[in-house]
Scaffold this active site. Structure first.
Site, short mmCIF file in Angstrom:
data_model
loop_
_atom_site.label_atom_id
_atom_site.label_comp_id
_atom_site.label_asym_id
_atom_site.label_seq_id
_atom_site.Cartn_x
_atom_site.Cartn_y
_atom_site.Cartn_z
N GLY B 486 14.39 -16.77 -10.88
CA GLY B 486 13.16 -16.26 -10.30
C GLY B 486 13.30 -14.89 -9.68
CB ALA B 526 28.26 -10.02 -6.57
N GLY B 719 19.03 -8.14 -4.33
CA GLY B 719 18.98 -9.61 -4.28
C GLY B 719 19.32 -10.26 -2.95
CD GLU B 720 24.46 -11.77 -2.44
OE1 GLU B 720 25.03 -12.70 -1.86
OE2 GLU B 720 25.08 -10.89 -3.06
#
Ligand code: FES
Ligand code: FES
Lengths: 156, 763
Positions: B486, B526, B719-720
């Protein structure tokens, strides 16, 4: 176990089935009728991702016996688009980036549909309140709220 | 300012969004294959025991049961669900055996059944007879390192296979501390957060004609395939992993779940088998966030604020199997390096086994524990010097050319100062910070910073493959292999290819999610998707463009370097009327009748080397009720140095979603492990709260786009990155409001109130 004859109207189509007395609406929709857009997570009313509309009202399909939905209109996410034409809520969810993993999306859109039926001109707070029964782990809700407000605006 | 592009930078709808909006998208949990059986796992009722005997004959003879499996049905192979083990030359600790003769947490796998429906499968589980020899168990690091503690894995007699290993040290820390004017620090604890995607763990396996197909939520499908081949003792060529969409990942897809079990069941039953965890089963058995149970950190600053030394010991509670706990601590230490110019660093890590569910990975792997502890301690030291936390950070962050996470890594770009400036303005820092508060509800503002990574290089195996295959109409299929959780990366990759080829976004059809079709990729973790896979797509698209130019040159009788590609048309720089369209070239290469057909297929493998950290500043305004300890976040702002946003809408979505997870980590997501049997008591959303729409504070994400020289079109990762700073910035804002320093997460009303009362009592 005793199987009971029952009639359901799923997205406007009449379906006659034999169902177990203790079968849940979720099970009948996803296992017997092959509705892939109804999802499930918690099985006990905590997450809302199993929401479908019963006579236009949101219900949790994981908690409802299928027989309670007998002879009534059930709307799942599959019932919203007309052919290739998306429902305005679906289109705004796509365009606003309100869909990430998409697992909550059918429930969010159906709940939003019921909300807009009851309250055609909602504020952002109304939308937050109206959608609070369905959890989304991905989006942070901002884009979902924007999409619902945009769909409401469009139907003005 | 970055140059404006055509497709890159546009808010494109994601290709998969249509399927997801219409209910047509397939997930492992929605799959219903013909003849598919329901698989269920028999789990240990004891936190630690020897499995003396398993007798499943009664279960096998129950009508409707197709297969029962336990240790006797599998080759006893040591393995790990942590498939990232393949990314290190020597691998990581492997300490699991499928249906082994020892169970190490309440829930460990003992046997499994496949039956026609769920009630039958459950009845069959109850008919399996197991004899256990119960062993003593421990549930905390402190108990596990006690002298007489039971040994959980025989190869680690002190339960601590990773013990105070020095990591990423440089300079003379002792001397630097001596020269410091202020030193702040102490012990900190953080929580074993749960990824809690809306789809519980699910998979389907089918075995036909010697070939195993597994439909998995894995974010790392190629390495999942390799591990499945290993544990099932099959040739890798006979294992295929298909990824339907996953109902979120957040790291939960970095490890295998029930895939090996579903496979063994399917092989024995000769029919497809679906294993779909119930919500409580998921909470208790899916590997959680890497659990850094406790951290000791000290920092020293010179009188003028110069960062002197940072010293830290990160101690992981691995639970029953190591999986990613040690590596999570390692990443925490690495990510302490980049933000500030320390003269010396002295860090070490330990990881200890206990008898509860193991630690896997969650979004913000290691960086959560790094940023919370470091950013609050730094704030404390800055306050002792009477400095402004924003000015200090402006002055002392590392910059381009400075040290990245690893000794060989150098920072390629940094827009932290812009992030700080924008955020300070937006939150009203000057008007709000350090203003005396009175009354029962007190307001404060706080800031925190971090620098993350864009990919697993240079420490781990890091490469991607991308293939572009052109159709006769000039459109292309793009084969790549990210996780399908997603995150929206497939759309961004299509934008990169479309930009290079000057064709519309819709003309790139992304195919992902099948190890038999896509090239190798280390998958989604990562924060690597857009940067690393993006570089491979950029290279493949550039190669395809070269092939088109070559062919155009032949057709037009000109040389390559006199041609340009614009809007899908290749033309001569000298003569505009001399042109050919990509479509014409593609058509001629497939349906041409001059005996020179040669479909354009371009492929690239890219192993990135640069260290391109996204930087970020997070700002919180909070209101603390000093009578109840309740902390209300009034406003949250993330300002993110993305380099270039390939799709701004997706980037914002990543940051906004992460904000909610970061607030959970900071304030209320609190997994409670029973101290009597290690079971996770918070096993449902009624007990484990995640943010709902009504809990939502006013929050926003702002992007800073200054480009990175190494990223595709200047892009860095996202992302993170969005969930690192809520905990430290909120903690710092609480200090600004009421003058307390919190060292344990989550910062529940009980903890906040206790700290306020302790302060009032002068403790
Ligand atoms: S599945 Fe969670 S409320 Fe129905
Ligand atoms: S989009 Fe993933 S749960 Fe809402």
């Amino acid at each position: 176990m005793n199987r009971i004859p029952a009639t359901f109207y799923v997205n406007g189509v009449r379906r006659d089935l034999l169902v177990d007395a203790n079968a849940l609406l979720f099970e009948v929709l996803s296992d017997d009728l092959g509705v892939s857009g109804v999802h499930k997570n918690c099985d006990r009313g905590d997450c809302g991702v199993c929401t479908v509309l019963l006579d236009d009202e949101p219900v949790l399909s994981c908690l409802m016996l299928a027989l309670e939905a007998r002879d009534r209109q059930i709307t799942t996410i599959e019932g919203l688009a007309k052919g290739q034409k998306l429902h305005p809520l679906q289109r705004h969810f796509v365009e606003e980036g309100a869909i990430q993993c998409g697992y909550c999306t059918p429930a969010m859109i159906l709940t939003a549909k019921a909300l807009l039926n009851a309250c055609p001109h909602p504020s952002a707070e109304d939308v937050k309140e109206g959608l609070s029964g369905t959890l989304c782990r991905c989006t942070g809700y901002n884009k979902i709220i924007t999409a619902v407000l945009a769909a409401a605006k469009e139907s003005e | 300012m970055l140059e404006t592009l055509n497709v890159v930078g546009a808010r494109m709808p994601l290709p998969e969004a249509y399927e997801k909006a219409t209910g047509r998208a397939t997930y492992c949990s929605t799959m219903r294959l013909p003849g598919m059986l329901v698989g269920k796992v028999l789990r240990s009722p004891h936190p630690h025991a020897r499995v003396a005997k398993v007798d499943y004959s009664k279960a096998e003879s129950l009508p409707g049961v197709a297969a029962v499996v336990s240790g006797q049905d599998v080759k006893s192979k040591v393995y790990t669900k942590n498939v990232m083990t393949y990314q290190l030359p020597g691998g990581e600790i492997q300490d699991m055996t499928l249906f082994g003769d020892r169970v190490r947490y309440k829930g460990d796998e003992v046997a499994a059944v496949a039956a026609v429906d769920e009630p039958t499968a459950r009845r069959a589980l109850s008919l399996i007879e197991v004899e256990y020899e119960v062993l003593p168990a421990v549930f905390t690091v402190d108990d596990a390192i006690a002298e007489d503690a039971p040994v959980i894995h025989d190869f680690a007699p002190d339960n601590t296979p990773v013990s105070a290993v020095p990591t990423f040290c440089y300079g003379d820390a002792a001397k630097a501390f001596e020269e410091s004017a202020v030193v702040a620090g102490g012990w900190y604890t953080t929580s074993k957060q749960i990824q809690a995607g809306m789809e519980s763990a699910a998979c389907v396996a089918d075995y036909q004609h010697g070939k195993l197909t597994v439909w998995s939520q894995s974010q790392l499908p190629h390495m999942a395939k390799r591990m499945l081949a290993h544990v099932l003792d099959l040739p890798e060529a006979d294992v295929r992993v298909i990824q339907p969409y996953a109902g979120a990942g957040f790291g939960a897809g970095c490890d295998l779940n029930a895939e090996p079990i579903a496979a063994v069941l399917a092989m024995k039953a000769g029919a497809p088998v679906q294993v779909w965890y119930s919500r409580d089963e998921d909470f208790n058995n899916r590997l959680t966030r890497e659990h850094v149970a406790k951290v000791h950190m000290r920092v020293g600053l010179a009188a003028d604020g110069t960062p002197k030394a940072l010293e830290a010991h990160y101690w992981g509670d691995a639970g029953s199997y190591m999986c990613k706990t040690a590596s999570g601590c390692g990443v925490a230490l690495a990510s302490n390096i980049t933000p500030y110019e320390w003269e010396a660093m002295d860090q070490k890590l330990s990881a200890t086994y206990t008898n509860h569910v193991g630690g896997g990975a969650m979004r913000g792997f290691g960086g959560m524990q790094s940023s919370f502890v470091r950013e609050t301690i730094v704030d404390e030291a800055i306050a002792q010097l009477g400095m402004d936390p924003i000015e200090w950070r402006m002055k002392h962050h590392r910059n381009v050319g400075g040290l990245g996470w690893f000794p060989s890594a150098r920072i390629t770009s940094c827009a932290l100062e812009e992030c700080l400036t924008i955020g300070a303005e937006r939150i009203g820092w000057k008007e709000k910070w350090n203003k005396p508060q009175s009354g029962t509800k007190r307001r404060g503002v706080g800031v925190a910073c971090m620098a993350w990574l864009s990919g697993a290089q240079p420490m781990l195996l890091e490469h991607s493959n991308a293939t572009l295959k052109f159709n006769a109409d000039g459109s292309a299929t793009l084969l790549v292999s990210p996780g399908r959780v997603g995150q929206g990366v497939e759309g961004a990759l299509a934008q990169i290819a479309a930009e290079v080829l000057t064709i519309p976004y819709e003309r790139i059809n992304v195919i992902a999610g099948d190890t038999d079709i896509t090239g190798f990729d280390i998958g989604t973790h990562a924060s690597r998707g857009v940067y690393c896979i993006g570089k491979a797509v950029l290279a493949a698209a550039t190669e395809a463009k070269e092939q088109f130019l070559q062919r155009a040159a032949e057709k037009l009788g000109l040389s390559n370097d006199t041609l340009v590609l614009e809007d899908g048309v290749i033309s001569s720089t000298a003569d505009q009327n001399c042109f050919v369209t990509l479509e014409e070239i593609a058509l001629g290469l497939i349906y041409g009748f001059e005996h020179d057909c040669n479909q354009i297929v371009a492929h690239a493998t890219v192993e990135p080397e640069d260290f391109a950290p996204p930087w970020q500043a997070g700002f919180a305004e909070v209101e603390v009720d000093i009578e109840t300890g309740v902390v209300e976040v009034v406003k949250w702002i993330t300002v993110h140095d993305i380099g270039r946003a390939i799709n701004p809408s997706t980037v914002e979505g990543q940051l906004e979603g992460a904000t909610c997870q970061g607030m959970g980590f900071a304030l209320f997501e609190d997994p409670v492990i029973s101290l009597s049997d290690g079971y996770m008591l918070t096993d449902g959303f009624d007990k484990y709260k995640i943010m709902s729409s009504v809990d939502l504070p006013d929050h926003e994400a702002i992007l800073v786009e200054m480009g990175d020289p190494s990223g595709p079109f200047g892009a860095k990762s996202v992302g993170e990155a969005g969930l690192f700073l809520q905990a430290p910035a909120i903690a710092n804002a609480i200090y600004d409001a009421v003058g307390i320093r919190l060292r344990d997460l989550p910062m529940t009303p009980e903890r906040v109130l206790a700290a306020i009362q302790a302060k009032e009592a002068g403790v």
